[in-house]
Design a protein around this motif. Structure first.
Motif, mmCIF file in Angstrom:
data_model
loop_
_atom_site.group_PDB
_atom_site.id
_atom_site.type_symbol
_atom_site.label_atom_id
_atom_site.label_comp_id
_atom_site.label_asym_id
_atom_site.label_seq_id
_atom_site.Cartn_x
_atom_site.Cartn_y
_atom_site.Cartn_z
ATOM 1 N N GLN A 137 -5.066 1.789 -1.459
ATOM 2 C CA GLN A 137 -5.727 0.500 -1.051
ATOM 3 C C GLN A 137 -6.370 0.077 -2.374
ATOM 4 O O GLN A 137 -6.419 0.616 -3.490
ATOM 5 N N THR A 184 -7.233 -0.617 -7.919
ATOM 6 C CA THR A 184 -6.648 0.642 -6.929
ATOM 7 C C THR A 184 -7.060 1.908 -7.679
ATOM 8 O O THR A 184 -6.719 1.959 -8.998
ATOM 9 N N THR A 230 -5.458 -3.612 2.451
ATOM 10 C CA THR A 230 -4.360 -2.786 2.676
ATOM 11 C C THR A 230 -3.132 -3.783 3.045
ATOM 12 O O THR A 230 -3.331 -4.553 3.859
ATOM 13 N N SER A 254 0.849 -1.183 -0.001
ATOM 14 C CA SER A 254 -0.006 -0.091 -0.141
ATOM 15 C C SER A 254 1.020 1.273 -0.001
ATOM 16 O O SER A 254 0.371 2.415 -0.316
#
Length: 294
Positions: A21, A135, A42, A12
Motif C-alpha cells: 500500500q 510504501t 491501493t 499494489s
C-alpha cells in the motif's frame, strides 16, 4: 480486457507473493497520532482506492474515494474518474506518476472537473502534489546514496517560531553527509536543548536517504530516521549551489517547490557553509562540549 491500466510502477502487487500500500499525507506526528490523518492508496489494475484514517482530534479530513482509469491520454498521463464516498456523481481528473525510488512516489494531477476532458492532461492544468506517497514494502532494503556530500556548519532558523535555534550557544551546529559512501547524514545539534521542537531527532542524529530527485532548480531528498522508519522528512537545496547556501528541512513529509515556501510554515531554514569532510571518529572539535572535558 481493460484497455486502461494504471502503470506497473504503482500497482499494489509487489513481487510474486506480496501486496503493498502507499501512504500519503504523513505529518510530523506520524501515522498513528490523534492529531493527524493519513491516506492509504491501493492500486489494482485500473482501480485506485484511497482510504482515510483520521485521528480523534482531527477536525477536518478528506473523504475516501475511488478512481478508475479511463484513458491514457499522453504517455504517462491518465484520464480518470473520481467518485467520493457517499456521492453518486462522478468527477474527473488527470494523473501522472513519478517514482522517486522503489519506496517513494509523487503524483501530479489536475483539479477535479465535471467533464472527462483530455485538456485536463495538458501540463498547464496539472500540479505536482507536495505530499509524497511512501510504501513500507522493502523500506529498509532501499536506502540510496544522499545527493549532498561533505561537512557543513549551519545556522538553524525555525520558520514556525520566526527565530534562530540555539543562537545563544557557542560553536556550530553540524551536518555531515556521505563522508563515507552509504553512511547517510548526521545532524549534530551539539546540545539536547538545541534540537528544534517537533522534529523527532536526537541531538546527534543519523538519517538515511530513501529517495532523491531534481525538480526545477531544487534537489529534494526524503530522509528517514535510522531507527524508527515512521519518522521522515523532506530536505531541499538548490542543485547549483555555492559553498554557502540555504537548505530547507520540512517537519512533515511535505516537499514544497516554492523558493520561499508560503504554503507551509512548518520547516527549518538551514544556512549552510561547506567545509572539509571529517571522519566519524574525528568528533573532538572545540564545539563538542564532551570533548572539552578530556
Amino acid at each position: 480486457e481493460q484497455s486502461c491500466l494504471f502503470p506497473e510502477i504503482v500497482q499494489s502487487r509487489f513481487r510474486k507473493d506480496q501486496e503493498r500500500q502507499w501512504y500519503g499525507h504523513i505529518s510530523k506526528h506520524g501515522r498513528d497520532d490523534p492529531r493527524s490523518y493519513v491516506l492509504t492508496a491501493t492500486f489494482k489494475d485500473a482501480t485506485l482506492k484511497v482510504a482515510v484514517k483520521a485521528g480523534r482530534k482531527v477536525r477536518k479530513a478528506p473523504f475516501p474515494y475511488t478512481r478508475e482509469c479511463l484513458q491514457q491520454v499522453y504517455r504517462g498521463k491518465y484520464l480518470v474518474s473520481h467518485l467520493q464516498a457517499g456521492l453518486m456523481k462522478e468527477r474527473y481528473t488527470c494523473m501522472q506518476f513519478f517514482l522517486r525510488s522503489h519506496t517513494v512516489l509523487q503524483i501530479k494531477e489536475s483539479p477535479l472537473d465535471d467533464w472527462p476532458n483530455t485538456k485536463l492532461c495538458e501540463d498547464e492544468s496539472m500540479t505536482l502534489d507536495p505530499w509524497p506517497w511512501i510504501t513500507s514494502a522493502g523500506a529498509f532494503e532501499n536506502y540510496v546514496s544522499c545527493p549532498l556530500t561533505g561537512g557543513f556548519n549551519m545556522k538553524v532558523f525555525d520558520k514556525a517560531k520566526g527565530v534562530g535555534v540555539c543562537d545563544a550557544n557557542e560553536g556550530e551546529t553540524r551536518l555531515e553527509s556521505e563522508c563515507m559512501k552509504g553512511e547517510g547524514l548526521f545532524f549534530r545539534f551539539r546540545y539536547p536543548n538545541c534540537v528544534p521542537n517537533g522534529i523527532h531527532m536526537h541531538h546527534d542524529q543519523r538519517v538515511f536517504c530513501i529517495a532523491h530527485w531534481e525538480e526545477g532548480p531544487h534537489t529534494f531528498a526524503i530522509l528517514q530516521h535510522d531507527k524508527n522508519n515512521n519518522h521522515m522528512w523532506c530536505f531541499r537545496f538548490l542543485t547549483n549551489k555555492d559553498n554557502t547556501f540555504n537548505a530547507f528541512l520540512f517537519r512533515d513529509l511535505y516537499c514544497s517547490v516554492e523558493n520561499f515556501p508560503k504554503d507551509t510554515n512548518d520547516y527549518l531554514r538551514l544556512e549552510m557553509r561547506n567545509d572539509l569532510p571529517r571522519q566519524l571518529s574525528d568528533l573532538c572539535m572545540d564545539d563538542y562540549e564532551a570533548c572539552n572535558m578530556w
